[in-house]
Design a protein around this motif. Sequence first.
Motif, PDB file in Angstrom:
ATOM      1  N   ALA A  95      -2.396  -0.056  -1.593  1.00 45.38           N
ATOM      2  CA  ALA A  95      -2.492   1.076  -2.518  1.00 45.38           C
ATOM      3  C   ALA A  95      -3.848   1.761  -2.402  1.00 45.38           C
ATOM      4  N   GLN A  96      -4.912   0.974  -2.258  1.00 44.51           N
ATOM      5  CA  GLN A  96      -6.256   1.532  -2.223  1.00 44.51           C
ATOM      6  C   GLN A  96      -6.490   2.397  -0.993  1.00 44.51           C
ATOM      7  N   VAL A  97      -6.011   1.965   0.156  1.00 40.98           N
ATOM      8  CA  VAL A  97      -6.266   2.743   1.368  1.00 40.98           C
ATOM      9  C   VAL A  97      -5.587   4.106   1.286  1.00 40.98           C
ATOM     10  N   LEU A  98      -4.450   4.194   0.595  1.00 42.79           N
ATOM     11  CA  LEU A  98      -3.794   5.483   0.421  1.00 42.79           C
ATOM     12  C   LEU A  98      -4.497   6.323  -0.647  1.00 42.79           C
ATOM     13  N   LEU A 106       0.374  10.907  -2.327  1.00 40.17           N
ATOM     14  CA  LEU A 106       0.325   9.875  -1.295  1.00 40.17           C
ATOM     15  C   LEU A 106       0.076   8.536  -1.972  1.00 40.17           C
ATOM     16  N   PHE A 107       1.128   7.683  -2.020  1.00 38.57           N
ATOM     17  CA  PHE A 107       0.967   6.400  -2.692  1.00 38.57           C
ATOM     18  C   PHE A 107       2.023   5.410  -2.215  1.00 38.57           C
ATOM     19  N   PHE A 108       1.840   4.153  -2.623  1.00 42.34           N
ATOM     20  CA  PHE A 108       2.612   2.998  -2.156  1.00 42.34           C
ATOM     21  C   PHE A 108       3.573   2.530  -3.240  1.00 42.34           C
ATOM     22  N   TYR A 109       4.841   2.269  -2.835  1.00 45.03           N
ATOM     23  CA  TYR A 109       5.809   1.596  -3.700  1.00 45.03           C
ATOM     24  C   TYR A 109       5.884   0.133  -3.275  1.00 45.03           C
TER      25      TYR A 109
END
Length: 450
Positions: A95-98, A106-109
């Motif tokens: 999540a942090q790298v995005l 721009l994010f992580f599921y």
Amino acid sequence: MQLENRSKDVRSRRTAPALIVLIACLGVFQSIQAQTISGVDRDRARGMLDVIKGDVKKNYYDPTFHGIDIDARFKSADEKIKTVDSLGQAYGVIAQVLSEFNDSHLFFYPPPRAARADYGWQMQMIGNQGYVTAVKPGSDAEAKGLKPGDRLLKVDGFAPTRDNIWKMQYRYFVLRPQPGIQVEVETGNEPPRELALKAKVTQLKTRLDFSGFSGTEDIESVLRDIDKEEHMNRQRYVEQDDILIWKMPRFDLEDAKVDELMGKATKRKGLILDLRGNGGGYEKTLQRVLGNLFAQDVKIADVRRRKENKPIIAKTRGGDAFKGQLVVLIDSRSGSASELLARVVQLEKRGTILGDNSAGAVMRAKGYYYEMGSGTIIYYGASITDADAIMSDGKSLEHEGVTPDEILLPTGQDLAAKRDPVLSRAAKLLGVELSAEKAGSFFPIEWLNR
């Protein structure tokens, strides 16, 4: 690094609306307690990072990645995953790298996990101050004395701001839900007080591990939650004197439904389109709503991709379009399509924008959802920005948002008394007397009962 013959076991695809809702619901199923990470799970987390990196490199709208050395940044993240102590920390690295792209879309599921948390209260930025906007009856938050209208000074030691509140919500509801939250609040002129608020933690009947669902009972539970959430996010409206008040929670309607609701407005002199709390949705719905508001075709924005610029046009419905007076309500949670609509109305001088500055989250993105594994399947995903939207004045709304024609903010006392002075003012602009007390009764906050 190779991961379980990834060419066969990991697949990316565009998804149907129902699956997008499903993935969003899965976000609440994160592990509540920290879990140790095995070597297999660590490799899988690194594989997720690698797959997402590939799609970002291929599809992100800015080929310079805002000046980020993407290979170096993802390599550093991969090294961090090698040293983490839990699955939650591994997800946090991804999540942090995005998030370092500073891009709202721009994010992580992360994958589904074994439990879910219901905090029993809601927070929001109003102006530049955080507030408690609702407290669930029967929750620990209510028992501890948390009240709607309380100023929110700190959440787990951090002061909420417009820049970080979405990160708090992402962390607590999607990435790493917690068994409780420590808050510092104050009511009116009373001294600040600290409260340790417990979440209602529900363990699923069938144990879940990193591999995802392992029983039909869990799938059925998720589908029930989807039905409940769909009900809570239904379109609502009130016919008041000679105006229609349409509470639109998100842009997710088929053309026929948009036309049906707008048809109710055409019989009246005024329309209040309430986009407060509306985080956006489908471009197609945005186009149809605007097509019902203008007697001529109107350009929404120019979509700026890696290799092309293309205008987004809303086609008018001509004689069937609404011709009366228009007021659009926005707040700090109005994002994406809500902001585009409000700004088009503002630039074209079609109506009045009222409320609070919007979120400034106006990029264009695609959802990428992946499967990993053979036999037992792991599901995860990412939202990847594929374009910026440039308005007719040549500006992007990302990180800027829409400034209303008239800024009007509810006070803590309004929230506590369930008054809605913003909706009341909107009605007055259309020549209708509507008290803040009555306006506050039209669209009460609803809760998921689990």
